[in-house]
Every structure is written in C-alpha cells, then in structure tokens.
Design a protein around this motif. Structure first.
Motif, PDB file in Angstrom:
ATOM      1  N   ASP A  19     -44.810   8.762 -34.036  1.00  0.00           N
ATOM      2  CA  ASP A  19     -45.202   8.673 -35.368  1.00  0.00           C
ATOM      3  C   ASP A  19     -45.005   7.230 -35.614  1.00  0.00           C
ATOM      4  O   ASP A  19     -44.034   6.645 -35.828  1.00  0.00           O
ATOM      5  CB  ASP A  19     -44.267   9.503 -36.054  1.00  0.00           C
ATOM      6  N   VAL A  20     -46.296   6.441 -35.831  1.00  0.00           N
ATOM      7  CA  VAL A  20     -46.156   5.245 -35.995  1.00  0.00           C
ATOM      8  C   VAL A  20     -47.128   4.516 -37.077  1.00  0.00           C
ATOM      9  O   VAL A  20     -48.223   5.129 -37.416  1.00  0.00           O
ATOM     10  CB  VAL A  20     -47.076   4.521 -34.694  1.00  0.00           C
ATOM     11  N   ASP A  21     -46.303   3.690 -37.867  1.00  0.00           N
ATOM     12  CA  ASP A  21     -47.014   3.037 -38.745  1.00  0.00           C
ATOM     13  C   ASP A  21     -47.611   1.692 -37.955  1.00  0.00           C
ATOM     14  O   ASP A  21     -46.858   0.858 -37.626  1.00  0.00           O
ATOM     15  CB  ASP A  21     -46.193   2.396 -39.920  1.00  0.00           C
ATOM     16  N   ARG A  22     -48.927   1.408 -38.121  1.00  0.00           N
ATOM     17  CA  ARG A  22     -49.459   0.167 -37.571  1.00  0.00           C
ATOM     18  C   ARG A  22     -50.262  -0.651 -38.407  1.00  0.00           C
ATOM     19  O   ARG A  22     -50.849  -0.258 -39.102  1.00  0.00           O
ATOM     20  CB  ARG A  22     -50.588   0.853 -36.519  1.00  0.00           C
ATOM     21  N   ILE A  23     -50.029  -2.036 -38.200  1.00  0.00           N
ATOM     22  CA  ILE A  23     -50.759  -2.951 -38.985  1.00  0.00           C
ATOM     23  C   ILE A  23     -51.303  -3.565 -37.675  1.00  0.00           C
ATOM     24  O   ILE A  23     -50.951  -4.129 -36.797  1.00  0.00           O
ATOM     25  CB  ILE A  23     -50.031  -3.999 -39.620  1.00  0.00           C
ATOM     26  N   THR A  24     -52.649  -3.795 -37.853  1.00  0.00           N
ATOM     27  CA  THR A  24     -53.619  -4.359 -36.886  1.00  0.00           C
ATOM     28  C   THR A  24     -54.220  -5.732 -37.509  1.00  0.00           C
ATOM     29  O   THR A  24     -54.671  -5.837 -38.731  1.00  0.00           O
ATOM     30  CB  THR A  24     -54.769  -3.367 -36.394  1.00  0.00           C
ATOM     31  N   MET A  25     -54.381  -6.538 -36.817  1.00  0.00           N
ATOM     32  CA  MET A  25     -55.235  -7.756 -36.905  1.00  0.00           C
ATOM     33  C   MET A  25     -56.301  -8.198 -35.763  1.00  0.00           C
ATOM     34  O   MET A  25     -55.840  -8.119 -34.660  1.00  0.00           O
ATOM     35  CB  MET A  25     -54.398  -8.954 -37.203  1.00  0.00           C
ATOM     36  N   LEU A  26     -57.239  -8.779 -36.159  1.00  0.00           N
ATOM     37  CA  LEU A  26     -58.391  -9.131 -35.219  1.00  0.00           C
ATOM     38  C   LEU A  26     -58.379 -10.576 -35.185  1.00  0.00           C
ATOM     39  O   LEU A  26     -58.656 -11.050 -36.184  1.00  0.00           O
ATOM     40  CB  LEU A  26     -59.687  -8.360 -35.551  1.00  0.00           C
ATOM     41  N   VAL A  27     -58.229 -11.133 -34.140  1.00  0.00           N
ATOM     42  CA  VAL A  27     -58.251 -12.567 -34.095  1.00  0.00           C
ATOM     43  C   VAL A  27     -59.195 -13.141 -33.002  1.00  0.00           C
ATOM     44  O   VAL A  27     -59.394 -12.508 -31.941  1.00  0.00           O
ATOM     45  CB  VAL A  27     -56.776 -13.200 -33.867  1.00  0.00           C
ATOM     46  N   ILE A  66     -59.380 -10.408 -29.703  1.00  0.00           N
ATOM     47  CA  ILE A  66     -58.140  -9.986 -29.555  1.00  0.00           C
ATOM     48  C   ILE A  66     -57.570  -8.962 -30.729  1.00  0.00           C
ATOM     49  O   ILE A  66     -57.871  -9.526 -31.983  1.00  0.00           O
ATOM     50  CB  ILE A  66     -56.974 -10.921 -29.061  1.00  0.00           C
ATOM     51  N   GLU A  67     -56.920  -7.947 -30.213  1.00  0.00           N
ATOM     52  CA  GLU A  67     -56.495  -7.127 -31.426  1.00  0.00           C
ATOM     53  C   GLU A  67     -54.780  -7.234 -31.163  1.00  0.00           C
ATOM     54  O   GLU A  67     -54.411  -6.858 -30.449  1.00  0.00           O
ATOM     55  CB  GLU A  67     -56.988  -5.564 -31.388  1.00  0.00           C
ATOM     56  N   LEU A  68     -54.041  -7.374 -32.424  1.00  0.00           N
ATOM     57  CA  LEU A  68     -53.042  -7.306 -32.307  1.00  0.00           C
ATOM     58  C   LEU A  68     -52.213  -6.348 -33.409  1.00  0.00           C
ATOM     59  O   LEU A  68     -53.136  -5.983 -34.458  1.00  0.00           O
ATOM     60  CB  LEU A  68     -52.088  -8.506 -33.122  1.00  0.00           C
ATOM     61  N   ALA A  69     -51.612  -5.292 -32.798  1.00  0.00           N
ATOM     62  CA  ALA A  69     -50.937  -4.207 -33.301  1.00  0.00           C
ATOM     63  C   ALA A  69     -49.605  -4.223 -33.386  1.00  0.00           C
ATOM     64  O   ALA A  69     -48.807  -4.376 -32.439  1.00  0.00           O
ATOM     65  CB  ALA A  69     -51.460  -3.115 -32.686  1.00  0.00           C
ATOM     66  N   PHE A  70     -49.062  -4.171 -34.722  1.00  0.00           N
ATOM     67  CA  PHE A  70     -47.562  -4.309 -35.053  1.00  0.00           C
ATOM     68  C   PHE A  70     -47.028  -2.776 -35.449  1.00  0.00           C
ATOM     69  O   PHE A  70     -47.653  -2.509 -36.305  1.00  0.00           O
ATOM     70  CB  PHE A  70     -47.613  -5.181 -36.310  1.00  0.00           C
ATOM     71  N   ASP A  71     -46.395  -2.355 -34.394  1.00  0.00           N
ATOM     72  CA  ASP A  71     -46.096  -1.024 -34.630  1.00  0.00           C
ATOM     73  C   ASP A  71     -44.846  -0.964 -35.010  1.00  0.00           C
ATOM     74  O   ASP A  71     -43.640  -1.261 -34.273  1.00  0.00           O
ATOM     75  CB  ASP A  71     -46.134  -0.144 -33.011  1.00  0.00           C
TER      76      ASP A  71
END
Length: 506
Positions: A121-129, A136-141
């Motif tokens: 059960d994850v809250d994910r913030i993604t950023m595409l750089v 590259i996609e960064l996912a902060f989980d």
C-alpha cells in the motif's frame, strides 16, 4: 514485454521529504510531478512456487484501473523482464500470461492454488527528468507491506531508466546521495513481502544460485555475479544489527564472494575505479572478523570442553571472559553496519557495477576482454586455479601459517568461482566429475579452515594472557590450544590426502 532498468535507494521518511523538495530536482522535473496511491496484491501458491522460480505476479489498482504485472528477475536486481497489461477485476487473468515467464509454471494444479499472499500500500510521488540523452522517472514511495499477520514500512526512491543511457541514472543517484542520506536497497518490495510472509525479514540471508546464459559476455556475467554478491552481504545488515552470529557470518561470506569476483575478472577491470572499493570491502571484513572469531572459539571449541569438564572453574572463568570479548566484538560489528561509511559502501558498489568507468574503458585490450564469451573464460580460469591449488597442496605440512592461509583463500575463491559458473556446467557425465571436484575442494577448505581457526585461537590466547595473567585462564587457554595442536596433525594428513584427490580429479 519490456526490460525494467532501475536503481532502488533506501532512506528515511524525513530524508525522502527533503529529497522531493530539492530545488535542483524540482527544476529538472518541471511540471511532471504526479501523485498516485498504489495498492498491489501479490499472488502465489501456499508453497510460494512462483517466488521459488524467480517470478512474481501482482494485480495493482491505480485509480480506476487494474494492472496485471508479471516480472522475472534476470541476473541482477537492476534489470528485470516485465509483462504488464490492463485487466478488469481484482483477480489475475492467467489467459494473458501465455508468452511470459509465468507460462511454464501454469499447470492446472498451480492455477487452482494461486491466492493473495501479501499487498503493498504505497503513496507514490513521481517526477520525470531528463539528463543528457536519458529520460528517467523518479518514484518516491512511502507506505507499508501488509500480510495477514504483520506489516513492514516502505520508504525508498526508485530511479528507473525510461530510455537512454544508464549513465544518467548513476549521475542522478550520486547527486541525490550528496544532498540527502540514501543508500542502495538490495531487496525489491516483493522480496521483502515474501520475507514478511515467512517471518524471516530479520533473519540471516544466504547466497542464491546465479543464472548466466551461455551466450553472455564476461561483462554481463560479472555484473550478474557482482549484484548477487552485493545483495548477499547487504541483505544481512538487519541480522548483524540484531547481533545474530549467522548474519555476521553470511555478511562476511558475501563480502568474500564479491572480492573473489573482483579477483576472477581482474584483467578486464585493470585501471578502473575498483581499487578504493576493494579497500572498503577489506575494512568491513575486518570490522566483522573479531565477532566471528570469538563466536567460533566459544561455540566450536570452548562449549564442547565445558560440557565434558563441568566442574572445572578454570573453564567457567574463561567462558565469562570470552563472552565479554564476544559481546564487544558484536557491538563493533553492529556499529560498522549502522555507519555512514557502510551506507556509502553499498551505494558505491552498486554504482560501480551499474555504470562504473570499466564499462566504457576504450582500451582495445580491455574492451576485448569484456566482450569475450563467458563460457570460454570460465573454463580456462577454473582449470588454471585448480591446477595451482593441487600443486600447492603437496607442501601444506611444511608451510608457515601465512602461506597456508593463502592456500585456504585460493581454495575459497575457486569454490566461489565454481558456484558463480554453476549454470554453465556441462552435461550429466561432466557434472558427476564436477561433483567430485566440489567435494574435494570442500574437504580441503574445511581442513584448512580448522587449521586457520587454531592459528586465530592461539593469537587470541596470547592476547588474553597479556591482558589477564590469572592462572585459571592461563591454564584453560593452554589446555584449549594444546587440544587443538593434537588435532592439527590429523587435519594436515586429511588436507594433503584431499589435495591428492583433487589432482586425480583434474
């Protein structure tokens, strides 16, 4: 089918929030920041058949969508084959798995036994750089892994290469590491979920088989071997923090395996950036060594003597002193794995394997060495090392402890190398001959290990005698080492005989 290429970084929740707010990262990502709530249910049989075959099956809910994902680990955790499809409902659609890694496992019995085993059960913030030519996609989980009876926290950063070169991923990971405290995460969410199911999240972690394709190059084989060795020692950090002697032993084994891999492929790594890494691996091995030495002395030698001399006060006094020394050594090992130096070692090792300068060294010789077919390299290197050991084993009785220790290390490296290349071994007839060699090497290492333990115990005895000259302890140490000296004669003979067996098996 796609191939997922990513690095996973572990961090605290406060560091995760700080990372997401970094001005330079926000500038790189622009307006691409997106929030998602992901609930993923993993399916397997009660006996965890899929996990045991290196396959995972999950159904993920993303808003109003349901996504079925099948993954297969392919050599190293940073690369995985992945099959992803939109489905309806919250149960797997196995008819869509026909051309995936799951297909060979889908007998009627397994189909009927598939059931949910855990969820994330994850809250994910993604950023595409974008950096250079790479996207590259960064996912902060942040979130939890949940089973029916337990849970574990999630706090990590995934850096996934969407297209372009790996170098961009490595550069981004290094920049994050300079800004916030992060380290390499050796285990996927699914691996941690399975460990939670089995109640082994804090237990010692052992080496697992390495699959190398016969068509692989030396470079590809080294990366697969290196990441498995990194996983082996890194995944034991929790067991070491808990003072588990087996966890310390397994971390040391993982370190030795990685050092053996560096030795095995050293020709193609000449002039690369591995020199500093080797020094750090030696540092960590030395931090763990005393805890292992005292544990072996107490468990394998003193405890059996105590059981047969229950009334001897001398051994009781010695046991108390050794327990004190062992606890101090365990505390030092724990401090080492809780240090920033250890966290830096994990990340540095991962980055050198993932995108070290050795990958792109333009030197013609080193390029040729990297691109060699691994089958030929493995056969040649194993034969060379085995002949050298068989020759040196003839002179064991006349060797001093230092030279004998070098033979022992050579035997260990050869055994590790044979384990690395096990998937490349020949047909059944060849495997029978191979098993004879493996048994001979195991016996030789065991004999040399006993002799080395005796040398270590003698050194500890002299150290203790200088620290405390109480007659009871001095007597007990003298008795203990005297017993081992008597055993050494039998072990020498066994080691020399094993060396002869090894020569005949070549």
């Amino acid at each position: 089918m796609g191939t997922e290429v990513e690095l996973k970084l572990a961090t605290s929740r406060s560091a995760l929030r700080k990372a997401m707010a970094l001005p330079w990262l926000r500038k790189m990502s622009g307006d691409t920041v997106k929030h998602q709530h992901l609930i993923s249910v993993y399916f397997d049989t009660p006996k965890l058949t899929l996990r045991d075959h290196g396959v995972s099956l999950r159904v993920r809910r993303v808003g109003d969508r349901q996504l079925q994902t099948i993954k297969a680990v392919s050599g190293a955790l940073v690369t995985r084959d992945e099959w992803e499809q939109n489905i309806e409902g919250d149960q797997p659609k196995l008819e869509l798995a026909g051309k995936t890694a799951l297909a060979p496992l889908l007998s009627g019995k397994i189909k009927d036994q598939l059931q949910p085993v855990f969820e994330t059960d994850v809250d994910r913030i993604t950023m595409l750089v974008r950096t250079g030519d790479s996207e590259i996609e960064l996912a902060f989980d942040t979130g939890r892994i949940n089973t029916a009876d337990d849970h574990a926290e999630i706090s990590e950063i995934e850096i996934e290469l969407k297209h372009g070169e790996r170098h961009g991923v490595a550069m981004l990971a290094k920049r994050l590491a300079r800004s916030v405290p992060v380290t390499y995460e050796p285990s996927s969410k699914s691996e941690r979920g399975y460990a939670l199911v089995e109640g082994s999240l804090d237990a010692p972690v052992f080496a697992r088989p390495i699959s190398i394709q016969p068509s692989a190059t030396a470079e590809e084989a080294f990366v697969a071997i290196g990441f498995e060795c990194l996983r082996h020692f890194a995944a034991n950090q929790t067991a070491v923090r808990h003072g588990d002697p087996e966890g310390i032993h397994q971390m040391r084994v993982g370190l030795r395996r990685l050092r053996a891999a560096l030795s095995l492929f050293k020709q193609m790594l000449q002039g690369s950036d591995f020199r500093k890494l080797k020094g750090e691996l030696v540092w960590l091995t030395e931090q763990l060594g005393p805890a292992r030495d005292y544990d072996v002395l107490v468990s394998n030698t003193l405890v059996p003597l105590r059981s047969s001399h229950r009334d001897a006060q001398e051994f009781a006094a010695l046991e108390s002193e050794l327990d004190h020394q062992r606890e101090a050594a365990l505390a030092a090992a724990k401090a080492a794995v809780e240090s920033q130096r250890f966290r830096g070692l994990l990340l540095d090792t991962a980055l050198r394997l993932f995108d070290g300068d050795w990958h792109n060294n333009p030197d013609a010789l080193e390029t040729s060495l990297r691109k060699q077919p691994i089958e030929g390299v493995a056969k040649q290197e194993l034969t060379r090392r085995m002949r050298k050991i068989a020759k040196r084993a003839r002179d064991l009785r006349t060797m001093d402890p230092r030279r004998r220790h070098k033979v022992r290390i050579a035997v260990k490296k050869l055994r590790y190398a044979r384990e690395f290349f096990q998937s490349l071994m020949p047909d059944d007839h060849g495997r029978r001959a191979s098993r004879k060699i493996d048994h001979a090497l195991k016996d030789l290492q065991s004999a040399l290990g006993c002799l080395n333990d005796m040398t270590v115990h003698s050194r500890l005895a002299h150290r203790m005698a200088r620290i405390n000259s109480a007659t009871r302890k001095a007597y007990a140490i003298g008795y203990l080492t005297g017993q081992e000296d008597a055993r050494s004669r039998r072990i020498y003979s066994k080691a020399i005989q094993t060396g002869k067996r090894l020569r005949h098996a070549i």
